[in-house]
Design a protein around this motif. Structure first.
Motif, PDB file in Angstrom:
ATOM      1  N   LEU A  49    -145.833   9.604  54.090  1.00 47.38           N
ATOM      2  CA  LEU A  49    -146.043  10.426  55.279  1.00 47.38           C
ATOM      3  C   LEU A  49    -145.449  11.814  55.079  1.00 47.38           C
ATOM      4  CD1 LEU A  49    -147.065  10.194  58.289  1.00 47.38           C
ATOM      5  CD2 LEU A  49    -144.695   9.703  58.869  1.00 47.38           C
ATOM      6  N   ALA A  50    -144.277  11.862  54.509  1.00 50.02           N
ATOM      7  CA  ALA A  50    -143.604  13.139  54.282  1.00 50.02           C
ATOM      8  C   ALA A  50    -144.227  13.912  53.118  1.00 50.02           C
ATOM      9  CB  ALA A  50    -142.122  12.902  54.014  1.00 50.02           C
ATOM     10  N   ALA A  51    -144.749  13.195  52.132  1.00 48.80           N
ATOM     11  CA  ALA A  51    -145.249  13.845  50.926  1.00 48.80           C
ATOM     12  C   ALA A  51    -146.687  14.339  51.064  1.00 48.80           C
ATOM     13  CB  ALA A  51    -145.146  12.892  49.738  1.00 48.80           C
ATOM     14  N   ASP A  52    -147.500  13.627  51.829  1.00 49.52           N
ATOM     15  CA  ASP A  52    -148.925  13.960  51.928  1.00 49.52           C
ATOM     16  C   ASP A  52    -149.172  15.091  52.915  1.00 49.52           C
ATOM     17  OD1 ASP A  52    -149.378  11.878  50.171  1.00 49.52           O
ATOM     18  OD2 ASP A  52    -150.044  10.475  51.723  1.00 49.52           O
ATOM     19  N   GLU A  53    -150.215  15.855  52.621  1.00 51.21           N
ATOM     20  CA  GLU A  53    -150.690  16.883  53.553  1.00 51.21           C
ATOM     21  C   GLU A  53    -151.677  16.209  54.491  1.00 51.21           C
ATOM     22  OE1 GLU A  53    -149.859  20.149  53.913  1.00 51.21           O
ATOM     23  OE2 GLU A  53    -148.287  19.787  52.423  1.00 51.21           O
ATOM     24  N   LEU A  54    -151.275  15.996  55.731  1.00 52.34           N
ATOM     25  CA  LEU A  54    -152.099  15.262  56.675  1.00 52.34           C
ATOM     26  C   LEU A  54    -152.388  16.099  57.911  1.00 52.34           C
ATOM     27  CD1 LEU A  54    -150.094  11.914  56.509  1.00 52.34           C
ATOM     28  CD2 LEU A  54    -152.241  12.417  55.338  1.00 52.34           C
ATOM     29  N   SER A  55    -153.559  15.853  58.489  1.00 53.71           N
ATOM     30  CA  SER A  55    -153.904  16.521  59.743  1.00 53.71           C
ATOM     31  C   SER A  55    -153.110  15.884  60.878  1.00 53.71           C
ATOM     32  CB  SER A  55    -155.402  16.357  60.016  1.00 53.71           C
ATOM     33  OG  SER A  55    -155.692  14.996  60.310  1.00 53.71           O
ATOM     34  N   ALA A  56    -153.145  16.521  62.040  1.00 48.00           N
ATOM     35  CA  ALA A  56    -152.443  15.987  63.209  1.00 48.00           C
ATOM     36  C   ALA A  56    -152.979  14.604  63.565  1.00 48.00           C
ATOM     37  CB  ALA A  56    -152.588  16.935  64.390  1.00 48.00           C
ATOM     38  N   GLU A  57    -154.289  14.414  63.472  1.00 49.41           N
ATOM     39  CA  GLU A  57    -154.892  13.118  63.779  1.00 49.41           C
ATOM     40  C   GLU A  57    -154.426  12.048  62.787  1.00 49.41           C
ATOM     41  OE1 GLU A  57    -156.807  10.138  65.620  1.00 49.41           O
ATOM     42  OE2 GLU A  57    -156.548  12.183  66.387  1.00 49.41           O
ATOM     43  N   GLU A  58    -154.381  12.393  61.515  1.00 52.10           N
ATOM     44  CA  GLU A  58    -153.909  11.451  60.490  1.00 52.10           C
ATOM     45  C   GLU A  58    -152.440  11.104  60.707  1.00 52.10           C
ATOM     46  OE1 GLU A  58    -156.594  12.528  56.572  1.00 52.10           O
ATOM     47  OE2 GLU A  58    -155.076  13.982  57.234  1.00 52.10           O
ATOM     48  N   LEU A  59    -151.645  12.088  61.113  1.00 51.55           N
ATOM     49  CA  LEU A  59    -150.234  11.834  61.402  1.00 51.55           C
ATOM     50  C   LEU A  59    -150.074  10.882  62.585  1.00 51.55           C
ATOM     51  CD1 LEU A  59    -148.692  15.375  60.882  1.00 51.55           C
ATOM     52  CD2 LEU A  59    -148.216  13.323  59.528  1.00 51.55           C
ATOM     53  N   ARG A  60    -150.871  11.086  63.632  1.00 53.85           N
ATOM     54  CA  ARG A  60    -150.820  10.188  64.792  1.00 53.85           C
ATOM     55  C   ARG A  60    -151.190   8.765  64.381  1.00 53.85           C
ATOM     56  NH1 ARG A  60    -152.277  14.768  67.637  1.00 53.85           N
ATOM     57  NH2 ARG A  60    -154.497  14.566  67.234  1.00 53.85           N
ATOM     58  N   GLU A  61    -152.242   8.646  63.583  1.00 57.68           N
ATOM     59  CA  GLU A  61    -152.670   7.324  63.121  1.00 57.68           C
ATOM     60  C   GLU A  61    -151.563   6.650  62.321  1.00 57.68           C
ATOM     61  OE1 GLU A  61    -155.607   5.329  59.826  1.00 57.68           O
ATOM     62  OE2 GLU A  61    -156.183   7.279  60.636  1.00 57.68           O
ATOM     63  N   ARG A  62    -150.950   7.406  61.441  1.00 54.34           N
ATOM     64  CA  ARG A  62    -149.889   6.827  60.609  1.00 54.34           C
ATOM     65  C   ARG A  62    -148.655   6.468  61.423  1.00 54.34           C
ATOM     66  NH1 ARG A  62    -150.336   8.125  54.409  1.00 54.34           N
ATOM     67  NH2 ARG A  62    -152.596   8.098  54.295  1.00 54.34           N
ATOM     68  N   ARG A  63    -148.358   7.242  62.451  1.00 45.89           N
ATOM     69  CA  ARG A  63    -147.236   6.881  63.326  1.00 45.89           C
ATOM     70  C   ARG A  63    -147.527   5.578  64.050  1.00 45.89           C
ATOM     71  NH1 ARG A  63    -144.569  11.165  66.799  1.00 45.89           N
ATOM     72  NH2 ARG A  63    -143.181   9.402  66.974  1.00 45.89           N
ATOM     73  N   ASN A  64    -148.790   5.366  64.424  1.00 48.01           N
ATOM     74  CA  ASN A  64    -149.177   4.094  65.040  1.00 48.01           C
ATOM     75  C   ASN A  64    -149.032   2.947  64.041  1.00 48.01           C
ATOM     76  OD1 ASN A  64    -149.774   5.214  67.536  1.00 48.01           O
ATOM     77  ND2 ASN A  64    -151.939   5.514  67.041  1.00 48.01           N
ATOM     78  N   VAL A  65    -149.376   3.205  62.789  1.00 46.47           N
ATOM     79  CA  VAL A  65    -149.223   2.197  61.747  1.00 46.47           C
ATOM     80  C   VAL A  65    -147.742   1.870  61.563  1.00 46.47           C
ATOM     81  CG1 VAL A  65    -149.511   1.722  59.268  1.00 46.47           C
ATOM     82  CG2 VAL A  65    -151.381   2.766  60.570  1.00 46.47           C
ATOM     83  N   ILE A  66    -146.894   2.883  61.584  1.00 42.20           N
ATOM     84  CA  ILE A  66    -145.446   2.654  61.465  1.00 42.20           C
ATOM     85  C   ILE A  66    -144.960   1.763  62.596  1.00 42.20           C
ATOM     86  CG2 ILE A  66    -143.182   3.777  61.693  1.00 42.20           C
ATOM     87  CD1 ILE A  66    -144.387   6.113  60.009  1.00 42.20           C
ATOM     88  N   ALA A  67    -145.390   2.039  63.816  1.00 41.04           N
ATOM     89  CA  ALA A  67    -144.981   1.216  64.966  1.00 41.04           C
ATOM     90  C   ALA A  67    -145.466  -0.227  64.796  1.00 41.04           C
ATOM     91  CB  ALA A  67    -145.517   1.813  66.254  1.00 41.04           C
ATOM     92  N   THR A  68    -146.686  -0.391  64.337  1.00 43.36           N
ATOM     93  CA  THR A  68    -147.229  -1.729  64.100  1.00 43.36           C
ATOM     94  C   THR A  68    -146.439  -2.441  63.015  1.00 43.36           C
ATOM     95  OG1 THR A  68    -149.434  -1.042  64.781  1.00 43.36           O
ATOM     96  CG2 THR A  68    -149.295  -3.013  63.395  1.00 43.36           C
ATOM     97  N   TRP A  69    -146.173  -1.742  61.920  1.00 45.71           N
ATOM     98  CA  TRP A  69    -145.440  -2.327  60.796  1.00 45.71           C
ATOM     99  C   TRP A  69    -144.030  -2.740  61.232  1.00 45.71           C
ATOM    100  CZ3 TRP A  69    -147.070  -0.192  55.477  1.00 45.71           C
ATOM    101  CH2 TRP A  69    -146.614  -1.014  54.438  1.00 45.71           C
ATOM    102  N   GLU A  70    -143.375  -1.885  62.016  1.00 42.97           N
ATOM    103  CA  GLU A  70    -142.039  -2.221  62.527  1.00 42.97           C
ATOM    104  C   GLU A  70    -142.079  -3.458  63.409  1.00 42.97           C
ATOM    105  OE1 GLU A  70    -141.028   1.514  64.358  1.00 42.97           O
ATOM    106  OE2 GLU A  70    -139.804   2.121  62.634  1.00 42.97           O
ATOM    107  N   ALA A  71    -143.098  -3.556  64.268  1.00 41.98           N
ATOM    108  CA  ALA A  71    -143.232  -4.723  65.144  1.00 41.98           C
ATOM    109  C   ALA A  71    -143.442  -5.994  64.319  1.00 41.98           C
ATOM    110  CB  ALA A  71    -144.393  -4.517  66.119  1.00 41.98           C
ATOM    111  N   ILE A  72    -144.262  -5.897  63.290  1.00 45.65           N
ATOM    112  CA  ILE A  72    -144.489  -7.048  62.409  1.00 45.65           C
ATOM    113  C   ILE A  72    -143.183  -7.445  61.732  1.00 45.65           C
ATOM    114  CG2 ILE A  72    -145.620  -7.803  60.272  1.00 45.65           C
ATOM    115  CD1 ILE A  72    -148.060  -6.088  61.183  1.00 45.65           C
ATOM    116  N   ASN A  73    -142.438  -6.463  61.225  1.00 45.99           N
ATOM    117  CA  ASN A  73    -141.156  -6.755  60.569  1.00 45.99           C
ATOM    118  C   ASN A  73    -140.179  -7.438  61.523  1.00 45.99           C
ATOM    119  OD1 ASN A  73    -142.045  -5.665  58.163  1.00 45.99           O
ATOM    120  ND2 ASN A  73    -140.912  -3.753  58.377  1.00 45.99           N
ATOM    121  N   THR A  74    -140.139  -6.973  62.768  1.00 45.82           N
ATOM    122  CA  THR A  74    -139.266  -7.579  63.768  1.00 45.82           C
ATOM    123  C   THR A  74    -139.664  -9.023  64.026  1.00 45.82           C
ATOM    124  OG1 THR A  74    -138.832  -5.448  64.814  1.00 45.82           O
ATOM    125  CG2 THR A  74    -138.448  -7.419  66.162  1.00 45.82           C
ATOM    126  N   GLU A  75    -140.963  -9.247  64.232  1.00 46.67           N
ATOM    127  CA  GLU A  75    -141.454 -10.600  64.472  1.00 46.67           C
ATOM    128  C   GLU A  75    -141.197 -11.508  63.275  1.00 46.67           C
ATOM    129  OE1 GLU A  75    -142.822 -12.216  67.226  1.00 46.67           O
ATOM    130  OE2 GLU A  75    -142.039 -10.433  68.205  1.00 46.67           O
TER     131      GLU A  75
END
Length: 103
Positions: A48-74
């Motif tokens: 996320l920090a290394a790639d050049e991403l658009s605002a939409e791609e960043l939002r999508e990836r932040r959603n993926v991070i939230a999903t991944w964190e929820a999976i890790n918690t579960e």
């Protein structure tokens, strides 16, 4: 709070159900890792920090991070429930001197 969540899982699910949940959660985690070519959430965040991403791609990836964190918690909760399953069922049975509702 952690113990309450773990004992709730044990009360609501059989050992087989928890094992199935563990398998499903692990599969979801592996799908995310494969889809985004990252071995872990940490690696994904580094991308996320290394790639050049658009605002939409960043939002999508932040959603993926939230999903991944929820999976890790579960995953953590289910693993704890499986590790403690026998002990919690045994303690519950000995306290009530009757058949446990956890069985």
């Amino acid at each position: 709070m952690l113990f309450d969540e773990v004992t709730d899982l044990i009360a609501e699910h059989s050992r087989d159900e928890l094992e199935s949940q563990l398998t499903e959660l692990k599969a979801e985690q592996e799908e995310l890792a494969a889809e985004y070519d990252a071995d872990s959430l940490t690696a994904f965040r580094e991308q996320l920090a290394a790639d050049e991403l658009s605002a939409e791609e960043l939002r999508e990836r932040r959603n993926v991070i939230a999903t991944w964190e929820a999976i890790n918690t579960e995953l953590g909760l289910v693993k704890h429930a499986l590790q403690l399953y026998g002990d919690v069922v045994e303690l519950s049975s000995s306290r009530t001197d009757s058949r446990s509702t956890f069985a």
